[in-house]
Write a protein that holds these residues in place. Structure first.
Motif, mmCIF file in Angstrom:
data_model
loop_
_atom_site.group_PDB
_atom_site.id
_atom_site.type_symbol
_atom_site.label_atom_id
_atom_site.label_comp_id
_atom_site.label_asym_id
_atom_site.label_seq_id
_atom_site.Cartn_x
_atom_site.Cartn_y
_atom_site.Cartn_z
ATOM 1 N N ARG A 70 36.050 61.260 -9.079
ATOM 2 C CA ARG A 70 35.246 62.031 -8.128
ATOM 3 C C ARG A 70 35.323 63.505 -8.454
ATOM 4 O O ARG A 70 36.361 64.018 -8.860
ATOM 5 C CB ARG A 70 35.767 61.817 -6.705
ATOM 6 N N ASP A 71 34.204 64.193 -8.256
ATOM 7 C CA ASP A 71 34.150 65.646 -8.358
ATOM 8 C C ASP A 71 33.373 66.115 -7.134
ATOM 9 O O ASP A 71 32.150 66.211 -7.158
ATOM 10 C CB ASP A 71 33.455 66.066 -9.662
ATOM 11 N N ARG A 106 30.220 64.047 -5.969
ATOM 12 C CA ARG A 106 29.607 63.389 -7.122
ATOM 13 C C ARG A 106 30.628 62.571 -7.897
ATOM 14 O O ARG A 106 31.830 62.871 -7.881
ATOM 15 C CB ARG A 106 28.977 64.432 -8.054
ATOM 16 N N TYR A 107 30.138 61.545 -8.588
ATOM 17 C CA TYR A 107 30.992 60.817 -9.510
ATOM 18 C C TYR A 107 31.167 61.640 -10.782
ATOM 19 O O TYR A 107 30.313 62.460 -11.133
ATOM 20 C CB TYR A 107 30.382 59.459 -9.859
ATOM 21 N N ARG A 108 32.264 61.377 -11.454
ATOM 22 C CA ARG A 108 32.562 62.081 -12.702
ATOM 23 C C ARG A 108 32.969 61.058 -13.752
ATOM 24 O O ARG A 108 33.802 60.182 -13.480
ATOM 25 C CB ARG A 108 33.692 63.084 -12.463
ATOM 26 N N GLU A 145 35.141 60.159 -16.458
ATOM 27 C CA GLU A 145 36.432 60.643 -16.932
ATOM 28 C C GLU A 145 36.724 60.209 -18.374
ATOM 29 O O GLU A 145 37.234 60.986 -19.177
ATOM 30 C CB GLU A 145 37.563 60.128 -16.027
ATOM 31 N N LYS A 183 23.134 61.739 -12.579
ATOM 32 C CA LYS A 183 23.567 62.679 -11.543
ATOM 33 C C LYS A 183 25.076 62.908 -11.559
ATOM 34 O O LYS A 183 25.617 63.523 -10.635
ATOM 35 C CB LYS A 183 23.153 62.162 -10.158
ATOM 36 N N MET A 184 25.744 62.414 -12.592
ATOM 37 C CA MET A 184 27.204 62.525 -12.624
ATOM 38 C C MET A 184 27.659 63.767 -13.368
ATOM 39 O O MET A 184 26.953 64.320 -14.219
ATOM 40 C CB MET A 184 27.810 61.295 -13.314
ATOM 41 N N VAL A 185 28.866 64.200 -13.037
ATOM 42 C CA VAL A 185 29.565 65.222 -13.819
ATOM 43 C C VAL A 185 30.192 64.524 -15.028
ATOM 44 O O VAL A 185 30.734 63.421 -14.904
ATOM 45 C CB VAL A 185 30.661 65.903 -12.974
ATOM 46 N N ILE A 186 30.102 65.147 -16.188
ATOM 47 C CA ILE A 186 30.647 64.556 -17.416
ATOM 48 C C ILE A 186 31.865 65.349 -17.863
ATOM 49 O O ILE A 186 31.809 66.575 -17.984
ATOM 50 C CB ILE A 186 29.597 64.550 -18.554
ATOM 51 N N SER A 187 32.964 64.671 -18.097
ATOM 52 C CA SER A 187 34.171 65.330 -18.587
ATOM 53 C C SER A 187 33.882 66.067 -19.901
ATOM 54 O O SER A 187 33.130 65.559 -20.746
ATOM 55 C CB SER A 187 35.270 64.296 -18.817
ATOM 56 N N ALA A 228 28.067 64.339 -24.201
ATOM 57 C CA ALA A 228 27.050 63.880 -23.246
ATOM 58 C C ALA A 228 25.887 63.174 -23.947
ATOM 59 O O ALA A 228 25.343 62.196 -23.413
ATOM 60 C CB ALA A 228 26.535 65.065 -22.435
#
Length: 357
Positions: free
Chosen positions: A32-33, A36-38, A40, A326-330, A335
């Motif tokens: 989670r971020d 939003r989902y992230r 990892e 729509k996710m945050v990418i580590s 990406a």
């Protein structure tokens, strides 16, 4: 009777989604971020030929070693894993039960009644259940989803996961994992998929699975033998490459000029025919006579322009699944590579979402 790993399970810590497919192990970890989902961790590790046959683990050690490599490649620190069984390996049944039973009482009653729904000795079966809502037209009753599989199918996946250095926490069903992942792409659809009939067509290496979701619930699934392996084998045959070389050339390019017209185009036509055939089976077996949208998943969905091709031939709006849009990418994840693999990671994504149940 019900043990962990069960056929559902849940957890509050990160659970790795582990899609053990015919040709590769796909690993995905979500966190989670904020709201939003992230993403990892993620990796894809090829499987040696014949490690998986007809969606069954044929060599546990080879699959376990591939899982170990996938874990190392991803850099994840998580230790719990969720994997899935093919829909053809499970029996599902919705049964009405009194709504005033405790979980323990319901479990006991289900175990007593399971014999009439399961064609195997009960001691050879892993089963689980989940209350899915009130029984329509029957006050005081709830519908309970019973899911059962031969214990050997669950044990084989659990053993491979343990050989890979992880602890099996959830053994799910591919159909439900796909439905879970669908929640991440529904906002891209008209009315967010509410009251809509959506056909998810997952073209894997050897099998194409049609999952039809109506009003956000799976109403139909069917598997047919067809997949990207046929394209790889045609590249191998036509250009005199090894299977591994053909697979790499399919992904990275560099094939002769006639590849597009002589090899790729016939495969795209065959894929469109497979989509049409799958939909006709659905219409013939149900009360539906149309779908509102097609969602393409699986590795072959990454073929450039495939959604436009299918949309034109079938006359149905289509899109390629990307559950990560729509996710945050580590920062440790590239990406663009993740985006290329996104359609093939729907099942892994649905499994990784079990962290948040």
């Amino acid at each position: 009777m019900i043990q962990i790993p069960s056929l559902f399970g849940s957890g509050k810590t990160n659970i790795i989604g582990l899609d053990i497919s015919t040709t590769a192990v796909k690993l995905l970890e979500l966190g989670r971020d904020g709201s939003r989902y992230r993403v990892e961790s993620y990796s894809v590790e090829p499987l040696p030929p014949n490690s998986i046959i007809d969606k069954q683990i044929a060599d546990t050690e080879l699959v376990g070693e591939a899982i170990r490599k996938a874990v190392k490649r991803s850099g994840t620190k998580a230790t719990l894993a969720a994997a899935a069984l093919a829909g053809s390996d499970v029996i599902t049944k919705v049964i009405p039960m009194p709504d005033d039973l405790s979980d323990e009482e319901m479990q006991g009653q289900i175990e007593v009644e399971a014999d009439q729904y399961i064609p195997y000795p009960i001691e050879e079966v892993s089963l689980d259940f989940e209350v899915i809502g009130e029984t329509e037209g029957a006050p005081g009753k709830v519908d309970v989803l019973l899911v059962a599989s031969r214990r050997e199918h669950v044990d084989n996946r659990s053993e491979a996961i343990e050989m890979g250095g992880l602890t099996p926490r959830v053994i799910d069903v591919e159909t439900y994992a796909m439905e879970n992942a669908f929640t991440l792409i529904r906002e891209q659809l008209p009315d967010h998929g509410l009251d809509k009939t959506i056909a998810i067509i997952d073209v894997g290496a050897t099998m194409t699975t049609l999952s039809v979701i109506h009003d956000l619930k799976t109403v139909y699934t069917r598997e047919q033998v067809f997949g990207g392996k046929q394209l790889t084998e045609e590249i191998q045959r036509r250009y005199g490459l090894s299977y591994e070389e053909a697979g790499m050339a399919k992904r990275q390019g560099g094939l002769p000029d006639d590849y597009l017209s002589e090899v790729l185009e016939p495969f795209k036509q065959a894929m469109v025919q497979q989509v049409g055939r799958s939909l006709q089976y659905f219409f013939a077996a149900s009360n539906f006579n149309e779908v509102d949208h097609i969602v393409l998943a699986g590795g072959s969905s990454s073929i450039a322009g495939m959604e436009e091709y299918i949309q034109k031939r079938e006359g149905i709006p289509a899109l390629v699944a990307n559950p990560f849009s729509k996710m945050v990418i580590s920062p440790k994840i590239k990406a663009q590579i993740l985006g290329n693999d996104a359609p093939a990671l729907m099942t892994a994504c649905g499994l990784a979402l079990r962290s948040f149940d």
